[in-house]
Write a protein that holds these residues in place. Structure first.
Motif, PDB file in Angstrom:
ATOM      1  N   LEU A 325     -36.849  76.219  14.900  1.00 35.68           N
ATOM      2  CA  LEU A 325     -35.738  77.118  15.250  1.00 35.68           C
ATOM      3  C   LEU A 325     -35.007  76.628  16.504  1.00 35.68           C
ATOM      4  N   CYS A 326     -34.907  75.303  16.628  1.00 35.77           N
ATOM      5  CA  CYS A 326     -34.205  74.690  17.751  1.00 35.77           C
ATOM      6  C   CYS A 326     -33.218  73.658  17.206  1.00 35.77           C
ATOM      7  N   PRO A 327     -32.084  73.487  17.874  1.00 34.16           N
ATOM      8  CA  PRO A 327     -31.114  72.483  17.412  1.00 34.16           C
ATOM      9  C   PRO A 327     -31.705  71.088  17.477  1.00 34.16           C
ATOM     10  N   PHE A 328     -31.268  70.253  16.558  1.00 37.93           N
ATOM     11  CA  PHE A 328     -31.681  68.848  16.555  1.00 37.93           C
ATOM     12  C   PHE A 328     -30.480  67.990  16.915  1.00 37.93           C
ATOM     13  N   HIS A 329     -30.613  67.233  18.015  1.00 36.44           N
ATOM     14  CA  HIS A 329     -29.565  66.310  18.446  1.00 36.44           C
ATOM     15  C   HIS A 329     -30.220  64.952  18.667  1.00 36.44           C
ATOM     16  N   PRO A 330     -29.874  63.951  17.877  1.00 41.87           N
ATOM     17  CA  PRO A 330     -30.514  62.630  18.010  1.00 41.87           C
ATOM     18  C   PRO A 330     -30.250  62.026  19.374  1.00 41.87           C
ATOM     19  N   GLN A 331     -31.222  61.240  19.861  1.00 48.70           N
ATOM     20  CA  GLN A 331     -31.136  60.641  21.190  1.00 48.70           C
ATOM     21  C   GLN A 331     -30.529  59.252  21.186  1.00 48.70           C
ATOM     22  N   SER A 332     -30.412  58.614  20.009  1.00 53.13           N
ATOM     23  CA  SER A 332     -29.877  57.260  19.973  1.00 53.13           C
ATOM     24  C   SER A 332     -29.231  57.028  18.623  1.00 53.13           C
ATOM     25  N   TYR A 333     -28.541  55.870  18.536  1.00 51.22           N
ATOM     26  CA  TYR A 333     -27.885  55.515  17.285  1.00 51.22           C
ATOM     27  C   TYR A 333     -28.871  55.067  16.215  1.00 51.22           C
ATOM     28  N   GLU A 334     -30.162  54.927  16.558  1.00 49.90           N
ATOM     29  CA  GLU A 334     -31.138  54.520  15.564  1.00 49.90           C
ATOM     30  C   GLU A 334     -31.299  55.576  14.474  1.00 49.90           C
ATOM     31  N   SER A 335     -30.943  56.827  14.769  1.00 47.55           N
ATOM     32  CA  SER A 335     -31.057  57.910  13.788  1.00 47.55           C
ATOM     33  C   SER A 335     -29.833  58.012  12.896  1.00 47.55           C
ATOM     34  N   ALA A 336     -28.850  57.123  13.080  1.00 47.60           N
ATOM     35  CA  ALA A 336     -27.616  57.212  12.301  1.00 47.60           C
ATOM     36  C   ALA A 336     -27.877  56.910  10.831  1.00 47.60           C
ATOM     37  N   VAL A 337     -27.112  57.587   9.963  1.00 46.99           N
ATOM     38  CA  VAL A 337     -27.213  57.409   8.510  1.00 46.99           C
ATOM     39  C   VAL A 337     -26.149  56.398   8.093  1.00 46.99           C
ATOM     40  N   GLN A 338     -26.572  55.375   7.368  1.00 46.11           N
ATOM     41  CA  GLN A 338     -25.653  54.312   6.944  1.00 46.11           C
ATOM     42  C   GLN A 338     -25.113  54.620   5.550  1.00 46.11           C
ATOM     43  N   ILE A 339     -23.778  54.496   5.380  1.00 47.21           N
ATOM     44  CA  ILE A 339     -23.150  54.633   4.071  1.00 47.21           C
ATOM     45  C   ILE A 339     -22.098  53.535   3.931  1.00 47.21           C
ATOM     46  N   PHE A 340     -21.617  53.343   2.718  1.00 43.46           N
ATOM     47  CA  PHE A 340     -20.539  52.395   2.458  1.00 43.46           C
ATOM     48  C   PHE A 340     -19.404  53.167   1.797  1.00 43.46           C
ATOM     49  N   CYS A 341     -18.259  53.148   2.476  1.00 44.85           N
ATOM     50  CA  CYS A 341     -17.095  53.889   2.007  1.00 44.85           C
ATOM     51  C   CYS A 341     -15.943  52.905   1.824  1.00 44.85           C
ATOM     52  N   GLU A 342     -15.466  52.785   0.590  1.00 44.87           N
ATOM     53  CA  GLU A 342     -14.350  51.895   0.266  1.00 44.87           C
ATOM     54  C   GLU A 342     -14.643  50.457   0.737  1.00 44.87           C
ATOM     55  N   GLY A 343     -15.892  50.039   0.541  1.00 49.91           N
ATOM     56  CA  GLY A 343     -16.289  48.692   0.901  1.00 49.91           C
ATOM     57  C   GLY A 343     -16.570  48.472   2.374  1.00 49.91           C
ATOM     58  N   ARG A 344     -16.512  49.529   3.163  1.00 48.29           N
ATOM     59  CA  ARG A 344     -16.751  49.400   4.603  1.00 48.29           C
ATOM     60  C   ARG A 344     -18.039  50.127   4.975  1.00 48.29           C
ATOM     61  N   GLU A 345     -18.788  49.516   5.886  1.00 46.60           N
ATOM     62  CA  GLU A 345     -20.021  50.119   6.377  1.00 46.60           C
ATOM     63  C   GLU A 345     -19.698  51.150   7.457  1.00 46.60           C
ATOM     64  N   ARG A 346     -20.262  52.349   7.311  1.00 48.35           N
ATOM     65  CA  ARG A 346     -20.025  53.404   8.296  1.00 48.35           C
ATOM     66  C   ARG A 346     -21.361  54.054   8.644  1.00 48.35           C
ATOM     67  N   PHE A 347     -21.409  54.641   9.850  1.00 50.19           N
ATOM     68  CA  PHE A 347     -22.620  55.293  10.336  1.00 50.19           C
ATOM     69  C   PHE A 347     -22.283  56.713  10.774  1.00 50.19           C
ATOM     70  N   TYR A 348     -23.123  57.642  10.356  1.00 52.91           N
ATOM     71  CA  TYR A 348     -22.957  59.053  10.714  1.00 52.91           C
ATOM     72  C   TYR A 348     -24.235  59.531  11.389  1.00 52.91           C
ATOM     73  N   LEU A 349     -24.061  60.225  12.516  1.00 54.23           N
ATOM     74  CA  LEU A 349     -25.198  60.719  13.289  1.00 54.23           C
ATOM     75  C   LEU A 349     -25.398  62.206  12.971  1.00 54.23           C
ATOM     76  N   PRO A 350     -26.553  62.593  12.390  1.00 60.03           N
ATOM     77  CA  PRO A 350     -26.755  63.987  11.970  1.00 60.03           C
ATOM     78  C   PRO A 350     -27.166  64.895  13.131  1.00 60.03           C
ATOM     79  N   HIS A 351     -26.511  66.048  13.190  1.00 59.14           N
ATOM     80  CA  HIS A 351     -26.878  67.132  14.105  1.00 59.14           C
ATOM     81  C   HIS A 351     -27.148  68.375  13.261  1.00 59.14           C
TER      82      HIS A 351
END
Length: 605
Positions: A325-351
């Motif tokens: 029951l506490c917010p989750f905020h990642p501490q570094s970019y290592e937690s970023a989620v990798q996706i490929f959109c229109e042939g480009r690599e992108r990273f999203y950080l989940p909160h």
């Protein structure tokens, strides 16, 4: 008197102008924040470059004089004056680029130190005295003056570096002020709208209510009722034609269903306008609402459960937030989620933020996936640059170490006592730099995946006993009690036999540094079904609370008084090694009571 059309025009004009005004203010504030950040970064970066050039000029002048005094070479007067001119040119630039509190005093001190250094330097460099007297003058006057110049240039550079890193805090402060200003504007707008509603109530809504009540009576069969609207505007003309329709529309507008539909539509429109992927999950993990980026990039659609979408990171994240029951905020970019959109690599950080009622009962979870592609690329570029510089420094430093080694072995001639002392000091400094560079390169290799951990079954007890025995004499010499507490049948772990022991050695080394004579250090181990947790507990000075979040950062030295010398890389390397093993490195500490460092290694199956 204003007619109904004019009254409605004024009312809706106010509603239309209010968001335009807020949007204009938001655009202005964003522009101010952007300009502020650019200005802070440019001003401080130019100062850092200027101080670096000044240090380089002073160092080259010093080298030129050393070579002249100890190798009897001819002084290049033109070269010395050019270096002096370079220093003074950058110093003059620095005087006109004072932007940080305390920088003026440091610049004044630097100016005075340079004046003393320059006067004594040229007196010795261009003087006709005997070599011995000139060497003594160098040691007595020029070398301390050079150190003073180097100290002030370094202080100015570090001050501006800290200001760059705190620029985000200044920008955030301006953003908070902007939010406050927009909140005030919105409040004023709402007050204006309430006033307009009050006026509309008197001139329009009251006649409409009368019209509605009359229409309801007409629907009940009171056909003899005369619909009287005491108004000279269009309401009098609409009284007989739209009485029943107006009553039904008013009833629908007041219903809870209409309010819910409007709220849902407004919320959906708002989150669809945001560039980040946003979703709202119910307490059972079912997606209740999501915007276009969430659907397009991750397939997070309303009505789908979190554990059925094939997103390996979403289920554990949802369980963690609902459990704690506490917010989750990642501490570094290592937690970023990798996706490929229109042939480009992108990273999203989940909160993830839990939605709680007044009794702290879970209602749902808000999921925000922030696009950090550019920020991650910037971080990778910084790491690559640091790795490249470290490789270049290592190559040059290897030659320097070899040269110092040959000189100390007197392979190229005998040395006097003073020369030996200088070379020993140079050797110690070069070895210190070598350890720093090796640490940086190790971090870079681990992060890039080029340094693979060769995991093998390893006797945990043997590793701990070797580390304790290696430090036993050092602890005894300092008067510190070093003990171990190991459970029976300690299982083997999967570890790299070269680098895993370095973690424990680093923790013991830190405990030795920060524990005073008469203190105690305990090395212990705990076992759970999957991991072995190794702990180093000391009774040393402890770590201030403000330093704990950054204790594992590279080059972070902390704010403790009497800090032992070091580069601030040991804990950063230890953390990288532990995480490369799949484990975690944690710390708990209180000032004056000591610290507890612990790390986990996976048990052998």
């Amino acid at each position: 008197m204003l007619g109904l059309r004019q009254k409605l025009f004024l009312f809706f004009a106010g509603i239309f102008l209010l968001p335009l005004l807020v949007a204009a203010l938001g655009t202005l504030v964003i522009e101010r924040v952007s300009l502020s950040f650019d200005r802070i970064f440019h001003e401080n970066l130019t100062t850092i470059n200027a101080t670096r050039e000044m240090r380089q000029a002073a160092d080259e002048m010093n080298v030129e004089l050393l070579v002249n005094l100890w190798e009897a070479t001819q002084m290049d007067t033109a070269f010395l004056h050019r270096l002096s001119g370079d220093f003074e040119r950058h110093l003059q630039f620095q005087k006109g680029n004072i932007t940080v509190s305390g920088e003026q005093a440091l610049t004044d001190s630097l100016t005075q130190g340079w004046t003393r250094f320059k006067a004594r330097y040229f007196a010795v460099a261009l003087g006709d005295g005997r070599v011995g007297e000139r060497r003594k003058a160098y040691q007595r006057e020029i070398r301390p003056a050079l150190r003073e110049v180097q100290r002030y240039t370094k202080a100015i550079s570090e001050l501006n570096t800290r200001n760059i890193f705190s620029a985000d805090g200044q920008v955030r402060a301006q953003a908070r002020e902007a939010k406050k200003a927009m909140a005030i504007l919105l409040s004023a707008g709402w007050l204006i709208l309430l006033g307009m509603l009050f006026l509309l109530g008197r001139s329009i809504l009251r006649p409409i209510r009368n019209l509605t009540r009359s229409a309801q009576e007409i629907e009940m069969g009171n056909l003899d009722l005369s619909l009287a609207v005491k108004s000279r505007d269009e309401l009098g003309e609409l009284a007989e034609a739209f009485n029943a329709m107006a009553a039904r529309l008013r009833e629908f507008r007041r219903s809870d269903q209409a309010k819910l539909i409007r709220t849902q539509q407004s919320t959906q429109t708002a989150i669809n306008s945001l560039p980040d992927a946003i979703a709202v999950l119910g307490h059972d993990g079912t997606v209740e609402m999501s915007n276009d980026p969430a659907i397009r990039h991750f397939g997070i659609k309303p009505g789908v459960r979190a554990d059925s979408m094939g997103l390996v990171w979403l289920g554990p994240l949802f369980e963690k937030v609902t459990r704690e029951l506490c917010p989750f905020h990642p501490q570094s970019y290592e937690s970023a989620v990798q996706i490929f959109c229109e042939g480009r690599e992108r990273f999203y950080l989940p909160h993830a933020i839990p939605i709680l009622d007044e009794s702290r009962h879970l209602l749902g979870v808000t999921l925000v996936l922030a696009d950090v592609t550019e920020l991650r690329r910037l971080d990778e570029s910084k790491s690559d640059l640091l790795s490249t510089v470290s490789h270049e420094l290592k190559t040059r430093l290897t030659s320097i170490r070899m040269a110092v080694h040959l000189l100390l072995d007197e392979k190229v001639g005998e040395l006097n006592n003073r020369q030996t002392e200088l070379l020993i000091a140079a050797r110690e400094d070069s070895e210190h730099l070598h350890r720093i560079i090796e640490g940086l390169l190790d971090i870079g290799r681990i992060r890039s995946g080029r340094l693979k951990m060769e995991l093998k079954p390893w006797d945990t007890e043997e590793m701990m006993l070797r580390a304790v025995e290696a430090f036993q004499h050092a602890f005894q010499d300092k008067g510190i009690k070093l003990t171990r507490e190991l459970p029976p049948d300690l299982p083997m772990v999967m570890a790299d036999p070269v680098r895993a022991p370095l973690v424990l050695e680093n923790l013991l080394s830190n405990a030795l540094k920060y524990t005073s004579a008469g203190g105690e250090v305990l090395v212990s181990a705990e076992i759970d079904p999957e991991w072995v947790r190794i702990t180093v507990r000391d009774t040393g000075t402890g770590i201030p609370a403000e330093d704990l979040p950054r204790i594992f950062e590279r080059f972070y030295r902390g704010s403790r008084e009497g800090e032992p010398e070091g580069a601030g890389l040991g804990l950063a390397i230890a953390k990288e090694i532990v995480e490369a093993h799949g484990g975690t490195l944690e710390v708990q500490s209180q000032v004056g009571k000591g610290s507890v460092f612990s790390f986990t290694l996976k048990r052998k199956e």
